[in-house]
Enzyme design. Structure first.
Site, PDB file in Angstrom:
ATOM      1  N   HIS A  53      21.942  24.351  -5.869  1.00  0.00           N
ATOM      2  CA  HIS A  53      20.377  24.952  -6.548  1.00  0.00           C
ATOM      3  C   HIS A  53      20.470  26.521  -6.243  1.00  0.00           C
ATOM      4  CE1 HIS A  53      19.305  20.861  -6.797  1.00  0.00           C
ATOM      5  NE2 HIS A  53      19.405  20.543  -5.288  1.00  0.00           N
ATOM      6  N   SER A  76      24.542  26.367 -10.384  1.00  0.00           N
ATOM      7  CA  SER A  76      23.401  25.500  -9.792  1.00  0.00           C
ATOM      8  C   SER A  76      23.596  24.062 -10.127  1.00  0.00           C
ATOM      9  CB  SER A  76      21.965  25.607 -10.678  1.00  0.00           C
ATOM     10  OG  SER A  76      20.841  25.385  -9.734  1.00  0.00           O
ATOM     11  N   SER A  81      16.684  23.817 -11.379  1.00  0.00           N
ATOM     12  CA  SER A  81      16.451  24.178 -10.128  1.00  0.00           C
ATOM     13  C   SER A  81      16.649  25.652  -9.863  1.00  0.00           C
ATOM     14  CB  SER A  81      17.474  23.290  -9.209  1.00  0.00           C
ATOM     15  OG  SER A  81      18.726  23.616  -9.218  1.00  0.00           O
ATOM     16  N   ASP A 129      26.564  20.121  -3.739  1.00  0.00           N
ATOM     17  CA  ASP A 129      25.512  19.529  -3.459  1.00  0.00           C
ATOM     18  C   ASP A 129      25.168  18.379  -4.614  1.00  0.00           C
ATOM     19  OD1 ASP A 129      22.916  18.753  -3.117  1.00  0.00           O
ATOM     20  OD2 ASP A 129      22.163  20.652  -3.077  1.00  0.00           O
ATOM     21  N   GLU A 190      26.368  18.712   0.733  1.00  0.00           N
ATOM     22  CA  GLU A 190      25.002  19.168   1.230  1.00  0.00           C
ATOM     23  C   GLU A 190      24.209  17.809   1.377  1.00  0.00           C
ATOM     24  OE1 GLU A 190      23.660  21.916   1.862  1.00  0.00           O
ATOM     25  OE2 GLU A 190      21.570  21.743   1.735  1.00  0.00           O
ATOM     26  N   ASN A 215      25.293  16.776   5.109  1.00  0.00           N
ATOM     27  CA  ASN A 215      23.889  15.916   5.085  1.00  0.00           C
ATOM     28  C   ASN A 215      23.701  15.199   6.633  1.00  0.00           C
ATOM     29  OD1 ASN A 215      21.564  14.895   3.899  1.00  0.00           O
ATOM     30  ND2 ASN A 215      22.450  13.027   4.250  1.00  0.00           N
ATOM     31  N   LYS A 220      20.510  18.747   9.547  1.00  0.00           N
ATOM     32  CA  LYS A 220      20.065  18.773   8.085  1.00  0.00           C
ATOM     33  C   LYS A 220      19.192  17.670   7.809  1.00  0.00           C
ATOM     34  CE  LYS A 220      20.808  18.346   3.634  1.00  0.00           C
ATOM     35  NZ  LYS A 220      20.064  17.385   2.904  1.00  0.00           N
ATOM     36  N   ASP A 224      15.749  19.002   6.790  1.00  0.00           N
ATOM     37  CA  ASP A 224      15.480  19.615   5.337  1.00  0.00           C
ATOM     38  C   ASP A 224      15.028  18.305   4.857  1.00  0.00           C
ATOM     39  OD1 ASP A 224      16.673  19.162   2.782  1.00  0.00           O
ATOM     40  OD2 ASP A 224      18.032  20.923   3.226  1.00  0.00           O
ATOM     41  N   ASN A 225      15.548  17.119   4.768  1.00  0.00           N
ATOM     42  CA  ASN A 225      15.272  15.881   3.936  1.00  0.00           C
ATOM     43  C   ASN A 225      13.790  15.483   4.371  1.00  0.00           C
ATOM     44  OD1 ASN A 225      18.069  16.114   3.770  1.00  0.00           O
ATOM     45  ND2 ASN A 225      18.360  14.086   3.411  1.00  0.00           N
ATOM     46  N   CYS A 229      10.915  18.254   2.581  1.00  0.00           N
ATOM     47  CA  CYS A 229      10.005  17.604   1.605  1.00  0.00           C
ATOM     48  C   CYS A 229       8.688  17.443   1.878  1.00  0.00           C
ATOM     49  CB  CYS A 229      10.665  16.010   1.240  1.00  0.00           C
ATOM     50  SG  CYS A 229      12.256  16.168   0.713  1.00  0.00           S
ATOM     51  N   HIS A 335      18.192  12.891  -5.798  1.00  0.00           N
ATOM     52  CA  HIS A 335      19.048  13.801  -6.330  1.00  0.00           C
ATOM     53  C   HIS A 335      19.296  13.910  -8.014  1.00  0.00           C
ATOM     54  CE1 HIS A 335      21.919  16.849  -5.986  1.00  0.00           C
ATOM     55  NE2 HIS A 335      22.722  16.358  -6.818  1.00  0.00           N
ATOM     56  N   HIS A 385      12.654  23.746  -0.848  1.00  0.00           N
ATOM     57  CA  HIS A 385      12.272  23.922   0.567  1.00  0.00           C
ATOM     58  C   HIS A 385      11.864  25.351   0.916  1.00  0.00           C
ATOM     59  CE1 HIS A 385      13.025  19.744   0.302  1.00  0.00           C
ATOM     60  NE2 HIS A 385      14.109  19.727   1.147  1.00  0.00           N
ATOM     61  N   SER A 393      19.974  23.954   7.159  1.00  0.00           N
ATOM     62  CA  SER A 393      21.099  23.236   6.393  1.00  0.00           C
ATOM     63  C   SER A 393      22.257  24.122   6.266  1.00  0.00           C
ATOM     64  CB  SER A 393      20.235  22.847   4.977  1.00  0.00           C
ATOM     65  OG  SER A 393      19.232  21.968   5.217  1.00  0.00           O
ATOM     66  N   GLN A 397      26.285  24.265   6.692  1.00  0.00           N
ATOM     67  CA  GLN A 397      27.263  24.294   5.388  1.00  0.00           C
ATOM     68  C   GLN A 397      28.446  25.602   5.763  1.00  0.00           C
ATOM     69  OE1 GLN A 397      28.321  23.267   2.749  1.00  0.00           O
ATOM     70  NE2 GLN A 397      26.600  22.040   1.762  1.00  0.00           N
TER      71      GLN A 397
HETATM   72  P1  NAI Z   1      17.853   7.747   2.579  1.00  0.00           P
HETATM   73  O1  NAI Z   1      19.079   6.715   2.548  1.00  0.00           O
HETATM   74  O2  NAI Z   1      17.619   8.174   3.999  1.00  0.00           O
HETATM   75  O3  NAI Z   1      16.801   6.990   1.987  1.00  0.00           O
HETATM   76  C1  NAI Z   1      16.650   6.249   0.632  1.00  0.00           C
HETATM   77  C2  NAI Z   1      15.611   5.212   1.082  1.00  0.00           C
HETATM   78  O4  NAI Z   1      15.550   4.581  -0.226  1.00  0.00           O
HETATM   79  C3  NAI Z   1      16.404   3.989   2.131  1.00  0.00           C
HETATM   80  O5  NAI Z   1      15.425   3.751   3.171  1.00  0.00           O
HETATM   81  C4  NAI Z   1      16.456   2.881   1.035  1.00  0.00           C
HETATM   82  O6  NAI Z   1      16.392   1.588   1.666  1.00  0.00           O
HETATM   83  C5  NAI Z   1      15.286   3.143   0.071  1.00  0.00           C
HETATM   84  N1  NAI Z   1      15.713   2.200  -1.313  1.00  0.00           N
HETATM   85  C6  NAI Z   1      16.804   2.047  -2.039  1.00  0.00           C
HETATM   86  N2  NAI Z   1      16.730   1.490  -3.135  1.00  0.00           N
HETATM   87  C7  NAI Z   1      15.198   1.228  -3.194  1.00  0.00           C
HETATM   88  C8  NAI Z   1      14.459   0.711  -4.210  1.00  0.00           C
HETATM   89  N3  NAI Z   1      14.849   0.075  -5.114  1.00  0.00           N
HETATM   90  N4  NAI Z   1      12.951   0.539  -3.877  1.00  0.00           N
HETATM   91  C9  NAI Z   1      12.527   1.117  -2.776  1.00  0.00           C
HETATM   92  N5  NAI Z   1      13.451   1.806  -1.984  1.00  0.00           N
HETATM   93  C10 NAI Z   1      14.634   1.839  -2.143  1.00  0.00           C
HETATM   94  O7  NAI Z   1      18.290   8.850   1.789  1.00  0.00           O
HETATM   95  P2  NAI Z   1      17.510  10.354   1.776  1.00  0.00           P
HETATM   96  O8  NAI Z   1      18.419  11.359   2.738  1.00  0.00           O
HETATM   97  O9  NAI Z   1      15.952  10.035   2.111  1.00  0.00           O
HETATM   98  O10 NAI Z   1      17.658  10.930   0.434  1.00  0.00           O
HETATM   99  C11 NAI Z   1      17.124  10.264  -0.914  1.00  0.00           C
HETATM  100  C12 NAI Z   1      17.688  11.121  -2.023  1.00  0.00           C
HETATM  101  O11 NAI Z   1      17.003  12.399  -1.884  1.00  0.00           O
HETATM  102  C13 NAI Z   1      19.124  11.315  -2.324  1.00  0.00           C
HETATM  103  O12 NAI Z   1      19.233  11.379  -3.602  1.00  0.00           O
HETATM  104  C14 NAI Z   1      19.218  12.625  -1.823  1.00  0.00           C
HETATM  105  O13 NAI Z   1      20.443  13.233  -2.107  1.00  0.00           O
HETATM  106  C15 NAI Z   1      18.034  13.441  -2.066  1.00  0.00           C
HETATM  107  N6  NAI Z   1      17.514  14.714  -1.559  1.00  0.00           N
HETATM  108  C16 NAI Z   1      16.702  15.297  -2.105  1.00  0.00           C
HETATM  109  C17 NAI Z   1      16.014  16.549  -1.482  1.00  0.00           C
HETATM  110  C18 NAI Z   1      15.335  17.350  -2.371  1.00  0.00           C
HETATM  111  O14 NAI Z   1      14.960  18.381  -1.879  1.00  0.00           O
HETATM  112  N7  NAI Z   1      14.826  16.918  -3.436  1.00  0.00           N
HETATM  113  C19 NAI Z   1      16.698  16.839  -0.048  1.00  0.00           C
HETATM  114  C20 NAI Z   1      17.387  16.091   0.433  1.00  0.00           C
HETATM  115  C21 NAI Z   1      17.905  14.664  -0.348  1.00  0.00           C
END
Ligand code: NAI
Length: 464
Positions: A53, A76, A81, A129, A190, A215, A220, A224-225, A229, A335, A385, A393, A397
């Site tokens: 991003h 990006s 983003s 990322d 990332e 990650n 991180k 960050d996550n 958020c 993501h 963020h 984070s 990196q």
């Molecule tokens: P995580 O694996 O810790 O959490 C995902 C959760 O979703 C898990 O607990 C899993 O059991 C649950 N899950 C899976 N399928 C499901 C369903 N059908 N219904 C309900 N729950 C379900 O992963 P994390 O780190 O929380 O990341 C989640 C996403 O967010 C990833 O795609 C990651 O790349 C992205 N992300 C986005 C950020 C942003 O700023 N927008 C920052 C960091 C990560």
């Protein structure tokens, strides 16, 4: 010299530079690395293709990599983003950057190609990322070597654009993908989704170089996550809709790190939050944090706000959206955009309210407000963020890039995590800024709990 960048408006550079200057004051980890490594320049010779991003915070990351000696090209990792003023500031500083907020998917893949087009012919490092830059090179090389005909059968608009770009590059520069793949010394990744892709590639024997999973550094994903958020989710919903959050019923799908931060964000704004989960551990955590854990089907008619955080596909489906109340808000902070079945909404009536906000009419006459076309809304509708958490984070990196560039030969292809002493170092670099006073461990105490006075303070299996 012909200009080697694509940005919305280079005149935004001065505004971008002011925001970069402010961000630097909130990114102590990155500034400390400039201080520590600015003289020795450990990244000299590294040609980093960066796909992350293109925000103000990323601009500070890019300039840190530059201070450490790297040559960099940037795009990006999401079409919505980019912060155009940050991209302009980076372009003006002489770093080739290819990123416009709202670029097309076709441009997205063309820009991904451009980050590898160094004068020397190839990049030798990837900073990724979500894994798209890595995917582009590995997929291209496999097609080039006749190992897959995958590109003949695209299943989405995204894939059509990716495959067209691969075909274009194959035609223009035969042999390039293979040369490019073989030149890569390592990749640092990332995010959760990109890391999943890397482990999957490795399992299938398709990862030809070492990768560092940034990650899963504690500093991180547990920051960050989660805390990122916690600040940026509600920011995105507010900027998009100005809706009153207090009293509304919000459903957060997923209670991993992003889900925990997102639920806290909504609760902090006064919403009544419900959680869906598939994992009993995370479901129990949500319940014991005081949230009602439900299945989507039971609450879909009554809730006001729906947010996906799962990294999974088809979580909010067309049958759910058909049941939602009039003017329900639907968004994703995971993501990729496939958490919500946006493609099945394409044949409905869309009214664009403003950039990254659409109102879609369902067959019942009810309308839903869809944020960022289902792409991560904290970056699409707001600015991602805050700098402080991104400093943690991005310090990881930079350490990952130094490790892979200077010691990459010691690593076999595979996915690695930075050692705990570096994780603790990243945290340590962020304490002073917020006035944290750390208690010094006494030698006899260290002996008693079986650690050394200088750390690491926890075993590798400790979960924080
Ligand atoms: P995580 O694996 O810790 O959490 C995902 C959760 O979703 C898990 O607990 C899993 O059991 C649950 N899950 C899976 N399928 C499901 C369903 N059908 N219904 C309900 N729950 C379900 O992963 P994390 O780190 O929380 O990341 C989640 C996403 O967010 C990833 O795609 C990651 O790349 C992205 N992300 C986005 C950020 C942003 O700023 N927008 C920052 C960091 C990560």
């Amino acid at each position: 010299m012909p200009k080697d960048y694509v940005v919305r408006d280079i005149a935004l550079a001065a505004y971008g530079r002011k925001e970069l200057d402010i961000a630097e004051t909130e990114m102590p980890g990155l500034m400390a690395l400039r201080e520590e490594f600015g003289a020795t320049k450990p990244l000299t010779g590294a040609r980093i293709a960066g796909s992350l991003h293109m925000t103000v915070q990323t601009a500070v990351l890019i300039e840190t990599l530059k201070v450490l000696g790297a040559d960099i090209r940037w795009a990006s990792c999401n079409i919505f983003s980019t912060q155009d003023h940050a991209a302009a500031a980076i372009a003006e500083s002489g770093v080739p950057v290819f990123a416009i907020k709202g670029e097309t998917l076709e441009d997205y893949w063309a820009y991904t190609d451009k980050i590898f087009q160094f004068e020397e012919g190839t990049a030798n490092m990837i900073l990724d990322d979500g894994g798209d830059a890595t995917l582009y090179i590995l997929m291209g090389a496999r097609v080039e070597n006749g190992e897959t005909d995958l590109i003949e059968t695209p299943t989405s608009e995204e894939e059509v654009c990716l495959f067209n770009q691969i075909k274009k590059r194959l035609k223009e520069s035969p042999g390039w993908f293979t040369r490019q793949r073989d030149a890569i010394k390592g990749v640092s990744e990332e995010t959760t989704t990109g890391v999943h892709r890397l482990y999957d590639l490795h399992k299938k024997g398709l990862l030809p170089f070492p990768a560092i999973n940034v990650n899963d550094s504690v500093t991180k994903s547990k920051f960050d996550n989660k805390y990122g958020c916690k600040e940026s989710l509600v920011d995105g919903i507010r900027r998009a809709t100005d809706t009153m959050m207090a009293g509304k019923v919000a459903v957060v799908c997923g209670y991993g790190d992003v889900g925990k931060g997102s639920a806290a964000s909504l609760r902090g704004a006064g919403a009544r939050v419900k959680i869906t989960e598939i994992d009993p551990i995370c479901a129990l955590q949500a319940a014991m944090d005081g949230y009602e854990v439900v299945v989507l089907e039971d609450v879909v008619r009554d809730a006001d706000i729906f947010i996906t955080t799962t990294g999974n596909k088809d979580v909010i489906r067309i049958e759910h959206m058909r049941e939602m109340k009039d003017m329900a808000i639907v968004g994703n902070i995971g993501h990729f955009d496939n958490e919500i079945q946006v493609t099945s909404l394409k044949n409905h009536k869309w009214t664009n309210v403003k950039d990254q906000v659409d109102m879609i009419e369902m067959p019942s006459g009810n309308r839903i407000i869809l944020l960022s076309e289902g792409r991560l809304l904290n970056l699409g509708n707001a600015t991602g963020h805050p700098s402080f958490v991104m400093s943690a984070s991005f310090t990881n990196q930079v350490l990952a890039q130094i490790e892979l560039w200077t010691k990459g030969k010691d690593y076999k292809p595979g996915v690695y995590i930075l050692p705990k002493h570096l994780d603790e170092k990243v945290a340590r670099l962020h304490l002073k800024k917020i006035g944290v006073k750390l208690t010094e461990l006494r030698l006899d105490q260290a002996d008693y709990i079986g650690v050394t006075v200088d750390g690491p303070y926890k075993s590798d299996h400790y979960r924080y």
